[in-house]
Design a protein around this motif. Structure first.
Motif, PDB file in Angstrom:
ATOM      1  N   SER A  86       1.617   2.144  -0.321  1.00 57.05           N
ATOM      2  CA  SER A  86       3.078   2.346  -0.795  1.00 57.05           C
ATOM      3  C   SER A  86       2.643   3.482  -1.673  1.00 57.05           C
ATOM      4  CB  SER A  86       3.786   1.208  -1.237  1.00 57.05           C
ATOM      5  OG  SER A  86       3.082   0.531  -2.302  1.00 57.05           O
ATOM      6  N   GLN A  89       1.447   6.572  -0.058  1.00 61.06           N
ATOM      7  CA  GLN A  89       2.704   7.235   0.705  1.00 61.06           C
ATOM      8  C   GLN A  89       3.650   8.018  -0.568  1.00 61.06           C
ATOM      9  OE1 GLN A  89       3.022   7.754   4.138  1.00 61.06           O
ATOM     10  NE2 GLN A  89       4.674   9.184   2.991  1.00 61.06           N
ATOM     11  N   ALA A  90       4.022   7.204  -1.470  1.00 59.54           N
ATOM     12  CA  ALA A  90       4.784   7.845  -2.663  1.00 59.54           C
ATOM     13  C   ALA A  90       4.485   8.924  -3.196  1.00 59.54           C
ATOM     14  CB  ALA A  90       4.864   6.940  -3.894  1.00 59.54           C
ATOM     15  N   LEU A  92       2.069  11.301  -1.500  1.00 56.94           N
ATOM     16  CA  LEU A  92       2.291  12.145  -0.524  1.00 56.94           C
ATOM     17  C   LEU A  92       3.888  12.927  -0.458  1.00 56.94           C
ATOM     18  CD1 LEU A  92      -0.015  10.653   2.235  1.00 56.94           C
ATOM     19  CD2 LEU A  92      -0.356  12.703   0.802  1.00 56.94           C
ATOM     20  N   THR A  93       4.773  11.802  -0.490  1.00 53.59           N
ATOM     21  CA  THR A  93       6.110  12.221  -0.615  1.00 53.59           C
ATOM     22  C   THR A  93       6.393  13.247  -1.705  1.00 53.59           C
ATOM     23  OG1 THR A  93       6.896  10.225   0.638  1.00 53.59           O
ATOM     24  CG2 THR A  93       8.565  11.445  -0.650  1.00 53.59           C
ATOM     25  N   ALA A  94       5.783  12.925  -2.803  1.00 50.99           N
ATOM     26  CA  ALA A  94       6.072  13.688  -4.246  1.00 50.99           C
ATOM     27  C   ALA A  94       5.279  14.921  -4.176  1.00 50.99           C
ATOM     28  CB  ALA A  94       5.649  12.874  -5.046  1.00 50.99           C
ATOM     29  N   GLU A  96       4.841  16.673  -1.099  1.00 50.91           N
ATOM     30  CA  GLU A  96       5.744  17.164  -0.120  1.00 50.91           C
ATOM     31  C   GLU A  96       6.888  17.751  -1.155  1.00 50.91           C
ATOM     32  OE1 GLU A  96       7.583  16.775   4.214  1.00 50.91           O
ATOM     33  OE2 GLU A  96       7.497  14.895   2.916  1.00 50.91           O
ATOM     34  N   GLN A  97       7.609  17.302  -1.689  1.00 54.55           N
ATOM     35  CA  GLN A  97       8.739  17.734  -2.273  1.00 54.55           C
ATOM     36  C   GLN A  97       8.592  18.510  -3.474  1.00 54.55           C
ATOM     37  OE1 GLN A  97      10.527  14.139  -4.009  1.00 54.55           O
ATOM     38  NE2 GLN A  97      11.360  13.580  -1.868  1.00 54.55           N
ATOM     39  N   GLU A  98       7.288  18.468  -4.039  1.00 55.48           N
ATOM     40  CA  GLU A  98       6.921  19.498  -4.954  1.00 55.48           C
ATOM     41  C   GLU A  98       6.562  20.665  -4.349  1.00 55.48           C
ATOM     42  OE1 GLU A  98       3.722  19.834  -8.570  1.00 55.48           O
ATOM     43  OE2 GLU A  98       4.956  17.838  -8.303  1.00 55.48           O
ATOM     44  N   LYS A 101       9.093  21.799  -0.239  1.00 51.03           N
ATOM     45  CA  LYS A 101      10.502  21.941  -0.016  1.00 51.03           C
ATOM     46  C   LYS A 101      10.993  23.049  -0.985  1.00 51.03           C
ATOM     47  CE  LYS A 101      11.204  17.632   2.249  1.00 51.03           C
ATOM     48  NZ  LYS A 101      12.107  16.592   2.431  1.00 51.03           N
TER      49      LYS A 101
END
Length: 102
Positions: A86, A89-90, A92-94, A96-98, A101
């Motif tokens: 978890s 994944q958090a 990697l998501t952060a 990706e957003q930084e 996007k």
């Protein structure tokens, strides 16, 4: 989540390789019968696979744990590590957003 500590932990190829190995328990020898029902991999198996000293592996695992990338469980004299999916994944998501996007 401390993104900087995770990036620092991942800034070592052996620590990244350990995380890769921990994705699949079959990368290590079978568990001893008394440990068959435990999650994770004994630190001695990680040390053996990496071919590094016990103190180096202990340091590396401490860095990964402090960054939140692995979880440890102590059973008697043995310490077992598994990935913290978890948190990975958090992170990697952060990232990706930084970075990706608009």
């Amino acid at each position: 989540m401390d993104i900087e500590s995770i990036i620092s932990a991942l800034n070592n190829p052996v620590r990244r390789r350990i995380l890769e190995w921990l994705k699949d328990r079959s990368n290590f020898p079978p568990s001893l019968p008394e440990h068959a029902d435990l999650d994770g991999v004994c630190v001695a198996y990680i040390q053996e696979k990496a071919g590094l000293s016990q103190s180096t592996i202990s340091n590396y695992m401490g860095v990964l744990k402090q960054a939140g990338l692995v979880v440890s469980e102590r059973h008697g004299q043995w310490t077992f590590y598994r990935r913290n999916e978890s948190n990975i994944q958090a992170f990697l998501t952060a990232m990706e957003q930084e970075l990706l996007k608009p």
